[in-house]
Design a protein around this motif. Structure first.
Motif, PDB file in Angstrom:
ATOM      1  N   ALA A  21     -85.787 -31.677 -29.888  1.00 48.97           N
ATOM      2  CA  ALA A  21     -84.711 -32.664 -30.007  1.00 48.97           C
ATOM      3  C   ALA A  21     -85.210 -34.063 -30.369  1.00 48.97           C
ATOM      4  O   ALA A  21     -84.425 -34.884 -30.855  1.00 48.97           O
ATOM      5  CB  ALA A  21     -83.908 -32.720 -28.711  1.00 48.97           C
ATOM      6  N   ALA A  25     -76.852 -27.395 -31.196  1.00 46.09           N
ATOM      7  CA  ALA A  25     -78.281 -27.142 -31.312  1.00 46.09           C
ATOM      8  C   ALA A  25     -78.544 -25.639 -31.301  1.00 46.09           C
ATOM      9  O   ALA A  25     -77.986 -24.910 -30.480  1.00 46.09           O
ATOM     10  CB  ALA A  25     -79.031 -27.814 -30.165  1.00 46.09           C
ATOM     11  N   TYR A  73     -86.394 -26.294 -33.854  1.00 45.33           N
ATOM     12  CA  TYR A  73     -85.124 -26.724 -33.272  1.00 45.33           C
ATOM     13  C   TYR A  73     -84.246 -27.270 -34.400  1.00 45.33           C
ATOM     14  O   TYR A  73     -84.734 -27.981 -35.284  1.00 45.33           O
ATOM     15  CB  TYR A  73     -85.418 -27.802 -32.240  1.00 45.33           C
ATOM     16  N   SER A  83     -80.283 -29.012 -35.461  1.00 45.19           N
ATOM     17  CA  SER A  83     -78.996 -29.595 -35.109  1.00 45.19           C
ATOM     18  C   SER A  83     -78.065 -29.476 -36.305  1.00 45.19           C
ATOM     19  O   SER A  83     -78.485 -29.694 -37.446  1.00 45.19           O
ATOM     20  CB  SER A  83     -79.153 -31.070 -34.717  1.00 45.19           C
ATOM     21  N   ARG A  92     -78.615 -27.886 -26.318  1.00 45.78           N
ATOM     22  CA  ARG A  92     -79.956 -28.430 -26.583  1.00 45.78           C
ATOM     23  C   ARG A  92     -81.004 -27.710 -25.736  1.00 45.78           C
ATOM     24  O   ARG A  92     -82.074 -27.334 -26.227  1.00 45.78           O
ATOM     25  CB  ARG A  92     -79.933 -29.925 -26.278  1.00 45.78           C
TER      26      ARG A  92
END
Length: 326
Positions: free
Chosen positions: A255, A222, A201, A203, A182
């Motif tokens: 995040a 991530a 970002y 995931s 992350r």
């Protein structure tokens, strides 16, 4: 919306089993947002899937501002088990086949993409401006600069399991010199934004297809996407080299937009399991027990069982990318 011309329509010829089981203990009814379900996209087709919330919880599904699939639920007092299990098909070659070295100046970026050039809570690019230009200002703009950023992070920010914190930003991570995936993704996103490269970002699930199994427990991973040449392109400061078979769950500023759960109250996480591994779809179905003896990845060889699922022209997940995203 305009669909950009396709450079190639890949066969989605590898099958990956993905999923997670998350268990919470709650003492009172607790609202939560859950983001664990991938969506259909250019490089991934969800062929089978099952989402269960136990005890039976009323769930409302919606699409957020970043086009992520989010469930709204209320955890009940006692044990709450959230489970997602799916089989996805992905292209059987490395993601750098889609790299296009064509950065757009800000005045030519689609309006919906401009927001990814701005600082955000964890990607505080405004604090890193001087550092970025001193470190990467001499590198040609575009693909070379993005790769230089990812390489520097990989070599200078130690990956330290268990060191993650919700209270530190990219600037803090670079100062202290260590973090988890992350944190590395936040650093890469922030540094790209200092050069007006739209970065978001991400995931997702990352199986070890064509890679040696590192022997660590499977987890969400991530990484980042950068907008160039009219499409979002994948990069990874943690693993550095391009991978095969990623399945993206969600994307956003940082995040905050990609947490697998956002909890509006105090609950305890008592179990957390993630799986992501290549399978032969003729041998494994959704709902089967997780059996890693049927795993086809984890070596430097890409294994290709007899093809049973291929790209379907009748389903709109071709390789043309929408200008604003997916």
């Amino acid at each position: 919306m305009e669909i950009l011309p396709s450079i190639h329509r890949p066969d989605l010829d590898l099958s990956v089993r993905i999923g997670c089981e998350i268990v919470y203990e709650a003492s009172v009814p607790t609202p939560a947002l859950i983001t664990i379900k991938p969506r259909q996209a250019a490089h991934q087709a969800i062929r089978q899937e099952s989402t269960t919330f136990e005890p039976i919880l009323q769930a409302t599904e919606f699409e957020d501002d970043h086009e992520n699939i989010v469930y709204r639920i209320i955890l009940q007092p006692g044990t709450n088990t959230l489970r997602y299990d799916a089989i996805a098909t992905v292209p059987g070659f490395r993601e750098d086949f889609a790299w296009v070295d064509d950065p757009y100046p800000p005045h030519l970026l689609p309006a919906s993409v401009l927001r990814y050039t701005m600082p955000s809570r964890y990607c505080d690019s405004d604090k890193l401006m001087n550092f970025a230009w001193q470190q990467f200002g001499h590198v040609p703009h575009g693909l070379a600069r993005i790769n230089a950023i990812c390489y520097w992070i990989n070599q200078n920010i130690e990956y330290r399991t268990g060191s993650g914190s919700p209270n530190i930003s990219a600037y803090d991570v670079i100062q202290r010199g260590f973090g988890v995936c992350r944190d590395l993704a936040h650093c890469a996103v922030a540094l790209c934004r200092t050069f007006n490269l739209p970065a978001r970002y991400v995931s997702g699930f990352v199986p070890d297809i064509g890679c040696i199994d590192p022997g660590t427990p499977m987890d969400f991973h991530a990484y980042l996407e950068v907008y160039m040449g009219g499409r979002w392109q994948t990069f990874d400061a943690r693993f550095l080299g391009p991978r095969t078979g990623r399945v993206r769950i969600c994307a956003g500023y940082d995040a905050v937009n990609c947490a697998f759960s956002t909890l509006y109250g105090a609950v305890n996480l008592t179990q957390f399991n993630v799986w992501s591994y290549q399978i032969d779809p003729s041998q494994v179905k959704v709902g089967d027990p997780i059996d890693l003896t049927k795993r086809l990845c984890g070596t430097d060889e890409i294994r290709r069982p007899a093809k049973t699922m291929t790209y379907n022209q009748d389903i709109n997940y071709g390789f043309g990318y929408r200008q604003d995203g997916v």
